[in-house]
Scaffold this active site. Structure first.
Site, mmCIF file in Angstrom:
data_model
loop_
_atom_site.group_PDB
_atom_site.id
_atom_site.type_symbol
_atom_site.label_atom_id
_atom_site.label_comp_id
_atom_site.label_asym_id
_atom_site.label_seq_id
_atom_site.Cartn_x
_atom_site.Cartn_y
_atom_site.Cartn_z
ATOM 1 C CG LEU A 12 -1.875 1.146 1.408
ATOM 2 C CD1 LEU A 12 -2.904 1.136 0.293
ATOM 3 C CD2 LEU A 12 -2.573 1.080 2.765
ATOM 4 C CG HIS A 13 4.891 3.070 2.243
ATOM 5 N ND1 HIS A 13 4.602 4.364 2.557
ATOM 6 C CD2 HIS A 13 6.258 2.993 2.234
ATOM 7 C CE1 HIS A 13 5.729 5.051 2.726
ATOM 8 N NE2 HIS A 13 6.750 4.235 2.528
ATOM 9 C CB VAL A 14 5.485 0.571 -2.704
ATOM 10 C CG1 VAL A 14 6.104 0.709 -4.081
ATOM 11 C CG2 VAL A 14 6.537 0.216 -1.676
#
Ligand code: HEM
Ligand code: SF4
Ligand code: SF4
Ligand code: SF4
Lengths: 228, 327
Positions: free
Chosen positions: A182-184
């Site tokens: 999700l972060h990337v």
């Protein structure tokens, strides 16, 4: 000097035409990449033990024995570097009333209709979720990881406890990999974000679109004389 | 090498003098750690078993010595701290250990000295093998022997986590896991285990599982006729039966024999960890990774436009205030 509310003391407007804003300085960027690299190495080595179909990943580390030896050591590196980052970032990641409004309009977030969203400080609720999610999971991973660390802590916990620890470690690893994806993904999808962690700066438009209260505070600080 | 060895039916016989070829082959393996769909062998070896008759054991530790001798291990010399166990626990160099319990029988008020030979049980459903992440580090042969193949072992200790009997030990020297092999290298050439061969009272005997069960039943009958009405066989069904099993004079309470588990089975935590966690975990991670990649390529990106860059310039030159007012 009053502590800024929406920004770090070091954040500042670097140039005005066009506007560029300094978001992260050198040390925190370098440390972020240490964290990122350790997380990737942990994910690759950990997944090798996680499922036989991924055991071939031990080849990247020079075989099963080295992967087994290296994984927890990198885990300690990850933990230390993340804790340093935690100390630097936790304050601006505390929840605010704006986060609720933002979350209520999550549909507009996903569609990219940012004009309908409230003005935000340095982080939105999604970024805060990633921050606190990572924090919690890294703590769970280091604690459970040490309990199953055969080479140095083989005698630390009883075998029944060790069974719960390895299960917890595996579940937390799956969870942190999801948070990591999700972060990337969010960093790519929100164009103009990655340079905050490479060059350390973002464009004025990016700050205006996504973190207007942050930009506003920096602009105000600049006009009322340098904060330094 | 002229002949292949016969399947051993006893530990008592002496080896032939002429060299013979091994008869426990890689193709006799029925289960391999971290490996699905193991090709099943065309032949089924006779199931073997080692029977330990606790009521006959005199605690002489000849079996321990024989095991050290045969396997050429060198357990550390420890300090005597006033207990009979020597060494204090199983170690990577001590595959079997006599465990002693002084138990007062509440019915007779007699002190009973219970001596149990501890070591790998060679489970039909081995928790060590199920837990092991390294392909080929643990195998099970069709005769029931569970063996560790050290060159594939990575020293993670998952077998320790998986075993219901607390048996495997990881070496601090080569970081590999060790336990009783049921003398697979002797069985391969038609011989019984070294410990069984050395036992002076035949408390340890070896043969086909069928023969051993029959023998154990006789022993139980004998014990019952001598007043041990709860005598019985310990061949726990929770792990599918074992290829090392006991005759106990108090088979109704196995745990009095230095914590022999009453009802051993692979822990449900281990089953959940190696089962649903893996399949579900792999599936969600895969979907998330592929989904994010596809979405990243095809979805409309969240882009900053020219207008916003201009607005930022206005905001900055006005010192943070615009139509929405200052902060
Ligand atoms: C934070 C400190 C960490 C420590 C001390 C640690 C320690 C360990 C240890 C000792 C093992 C057993 C294998 C071995 O001995 O090498 C293991 C397995 C594993 N680790 Fe970690 N680890 C940590 C962080 C992580 C992180 C961040 C991830 C995920 C990205 C991760 C993913 C895994 C996975 C997937 C396994 C395999 C679990 C299984 O077999 O089901 N670990 N870890
Ligand atoms: S007793 Fe433990 S080590 Fe031996 S086969 Fe059973 S699970 Fe494996
Ligand atoms: S220590 Fe060796 S035998 Fe035990 S689970 Fe790990 S790889 Fe398998
Ligand atoms: S069967 Fe062989 S390895 Fe196992 S305890 Fe007896 S002598 Fe040792």
């Amino acid at each position: 000097m009053v502590r800024p509310v929406y920004s770090e003391p070091g954040d500042r407007i670097e140039s005005t035409r066009p506007v560029t804003v300094s978001r992260y300085r050198g040390f925190i960027r370098a440390n972020h990449w240490v964290t990122a690299l350790s997380l990737i190495l942990l994910l690759l080595s950990g997944l090798a033990f996680f499922h036989p179909s991924l055991y071939f990943l031990t080849g990247l580390f020079g075989g099963g024995q080295t992967a087994r030896w290296l994984h927890p050591i990198i885990g300690v590196v990850l933990f230390v570097s993340f804790m340093v980052m935690f100390i630097q970032l936790w304050r601006l990641n505390l929840p605010t009333p704006d986060d609720k409004a933002w979350l209520n309009q999550i549909g507009d977030v996903v569609k990219g209709n940012e004009e309908n969203l409230p003005e935000l400080g340095k982080y939105n609720a999604g970024q805060k979720f990633i921050f606190w999610g990572m924090t919690l999971l890294i703590v769970v991973l280091i604690v459970s990881g040490i309990m199953i660390w055969e080479q140095f802590f083989g005698e630390l916990v009883s075998i029944p406890t060790r069974r719960w620890a390895v299960l917890t470690h595996a579940l937390a690893a799956v969870a942190i990999i999801l948070v990591f994806i999700l972060h990337v993904y969010a960093a790519f999808w929100t164009r103009g974000t990655l340079r905050a962690m490479t060059r350390g700066t973002v464009t004025g438009g990016w700050a205006y679109r996504h973190h207007r209260k942050w930009l506003r505070e920096l602009a105000g600080r600049r006009q009322n004389g340098p904060a330094e | 090498m002229s002949e292949t060895a016969p399947q051993p039916k006893t530990a008592a016989s002496n080896p032939p003098v002429q060299p013979i070829a091994s008869n426990l082959l890689p193709s006799d393996v029925v289960r391999i750690s971290a490996t699905k769909d193991v090709p099943q062998p065309d032949r089924q070896l006779t199931k073997v078993a080692k029977l330990i008759d606790v009521s006959k054991c005199i605690g002489c530790k000849a079996c321990q010595s024989a095991c050290i001798e045969w396997n050429d291990t060198k357990p550390e010399v420890e300090t005597n701290v006033g207990v009979y166990e020597n060494p204090h626990d199983l170690t990577p160099n001590m595959f079997t250990l006599m465990r002693f319990t002084e138990w007062v029988n509440p019915e007779t008020d007699n002190l009973e000295w219970l001596i149990r030979k501890d070591g790998c049980m060679h489970c039909e459903d081995p928790g060590c093998l199920k837990a092991c992440p390294a392909p080929g580090a643990i195998v099970q042969y069709s005769n029931g022997i569970v063996d560790f193949i050290h060159e594939n072992c990575i020293g993670c200790g998952y077998c320790v986590t998986g075993c219901p009997f607390d048996i495997p030990r990881i070496s601090k020297v080569d970081h590999k896991s060790y336990k009783c092999t049921l003398c697979s290298d002797r069985v391969a050439v038609g011989q019984g285990p070294a410990c069984a061969k050395a036992c002076p009272t035949q408390a340890i005997v070896f043969g086909t599982k069928e023969d051993m069960i029959a023998h154990a039943n006789e022993r139980v009958e004998d014990l019952k006729s001598r007043g041990y009405e709860n005598a019985g066989i310990y061949d726990p069904a929770g792990v599918g039966g074992t290829h090392v099993f006991y005759v106990l004079h108090h088979a109704d309470k196995p745990s009095i024999y230095e914590k022999l588990p009453d009802d051993p089975r692979i822990s449900p935590v281990v089953e959940g960890w190696k089962g649903v966690t893996k399949t579900a975990g792999l599936a969600v991670m895969g979907v998330a990774a592929v989904g994010a990649a596809i979405h990243g390529i095809f979805a409309r990106a969240n882009k900053v436009d020219e207008h916003e860059e201009k607005e930022a310039e206005k905001l900055v030159s006005s010192g943070g205030s615009d139509d929405r007012g200052a902060v």
